[in-house]
Design an enzyme around this catalytic site. Structure first.
Site, PDB file in Angstrom:
ATOM      1  N   VAL A   1      -8.699  10.836  -3.879  1.00 52.93           N
ATOM      2  CA  VAL A   1      -7.467  11.544  -3.531  1.00 52.93           C
ATOM      3  C   VAL A   1      -6.551  10.547  -2.847  1.00 52.93           C
ATOM      4  CG1 VAL A   1      -6.477  13.247  -1.933  1.00 52.93           C
ATOM      5  CG2 VAL A   1      -8.362  13.899  -3.430  1.00 52.93           C
ATOM      6  N   CYS A   2      -5.264  10.683  -3.100  1.00 57.09           N
ATOM      7  CA  CYS A   2      -4.248   9.846  -2.467  1.00 57.09           C
ATOM      8  C   CYS A   2      -4.517   8.365  -2.793  1.00 57.09           C
ATOM      9  CB  CYS A   2      -4.204  10.125  -0.964  1.00 57.09           C
ATOM     10  SG  CYS A   2      -2.697   9.602  -0.130  1.00 57.09           S
ATOM     11  N   THR A   3      -4.366   7.497  -1.825  1.00 56.41           N
ATOM     12  CA  THR A   3      -4.530   6.063  -2.092  1.00 56.41           C
ATOM     13  C   THR A   3      -5.985   5.644  -2.234  1.00 56.41           C
ATOM     14  OG1 THR A   3      -4.384   5.645   0.282  1.00 56.41           O
ATOM     15  CG2 THR A   3      -2.356   5.419  -1.004  1.00 56.41           C
ATOM     16  N   THR A  51      -1.972   8.469  -7.764  1.00 55.51           N
ATOM     17  CA  THR A  51      -2.176   8.194  -6.346  1.00 55.51           C
ATOM     18  C   THR A  51      -1.000   8.790  -5.585  1.00 55.51           C
ATOM     19  OG1 THR A  51      -2.756   6.452  -4.755  1.00 55.51           O
ATOM     20  CG2 THR A  51      -1.011   5.941  -6.334  1.00 55.51           C
ATOM     21  N   GLY A 110      -3.301  13.170  -6.374  1.00 55.08           N
ATOM     22  CA  GLY A 110      -2.126  12.560  -5.767  1.00 55.08           C
ATOM     23  C   GLY A 110      -2.242  12.528  -4.254  1.00 55.08           C
TER      24      GLY A 110
END
Length: 226
Positions: A101-103, A121, A151
């Site tokens: 998730v995310c970065t 990302t 994301g």
């Protein structure tokens, strides 16, 4: 019994982890492991302290899900951490799903795990993905074979529910969503660069520009490992 390994590390974003972990908690016959190099407490980017439950050595080798949350400085540090990247590469070989998730996807990418895969990302870091051999997709959730990436931050709840549905069916995921009362009704339409006021987007881009530049450099350095 199936096993889910969720990486924790200094400076990660708590909600990246807690959203999916809450959804995973509705799975039956699944054990969740919070994994780090040691069992010493780990502090998130917002000052919350968590205790790992497994180390790289004690984490099961057969995993249903291998998961990496994101952050900013902490994430970029992991992109340069050989021990972390080696651990992820090793466990990914036998994991049913390799996820983030995310970065967190930048860490997967630095480990060479997104080469030839579509991925997403946090919107501010999407430009880094091609440097890691991934095909950038501007979406809240991307699934490409067994690589599943979410994301930014709050997408972890959507991500977690989708993983639950894949593992144990939509009814289980819907039950989890209802218990969590996940029925978003945000007070503002500012949750993406497309919906937020342009002035706010540009100001934030300026604030995070040094971090984006450092992430790009870390991605270029990671290529030397492949």
């Amino acid at each position: 019994m199936q096993h889910i390994a969720m990486l924790v590390y200094p400076g990660f974003t708590a909600l990246d982890l807690i959203g999916p972990q809450t959804a995973f908690g509705f799975l039956e016959d699944v054990q969740i492991h919070l994994v780090w190099k040691t069992l010493d407490p780990v502090t998130t980017d917002m000052g919350i302290t968590l205790h790992p439950t497994a180390t790289f050595e004690t984490c099961p080798e057969e995993l249903a899900v291998l998961f990496v949350p994101g952050g900013v400085a902490g994430t970029i540090a992991l992109m340069r951490d050989a021990a972390v990247l080696d651990f992820l590469a090793a466990r990914a070989e036998r994991a049913s799903y390799v996820t983030s998730v995310c970065t967190g996807s930048l860490v997967l990418g630095a480990a060479g795990l997104l080469r030839g895969y579509s991925a997403t990302t946090h919107w501010a870091m999407r430009e880094v993905l091609p440097l890691l051999g991934a095909e950038r997709v501007d979406a809240r959730y991307v699934e490409d074979r067994n690589r599943i990436t979410g994301g930014g931050v709050t997408s972890g709840i959507d991500f977690g529910l989708r993983i639950v549905a894949k593992m144990q069916g939509e009814e289980t995921a819907q039950r989890a969503q209802l218990v969590m009362e996940y029925d978003p009704d945000p007070p503002f339409q500012a949750g993406s660069p497309e919906s937020a006021p342009a002035a706010i987007v540009e100001k934030l881009r300026g604030m995070i520009a040094p971090d984006v530049a450092d992430a790009r450099l870390a991605a270029e350095q990671a290529q030397a490992r492949w």
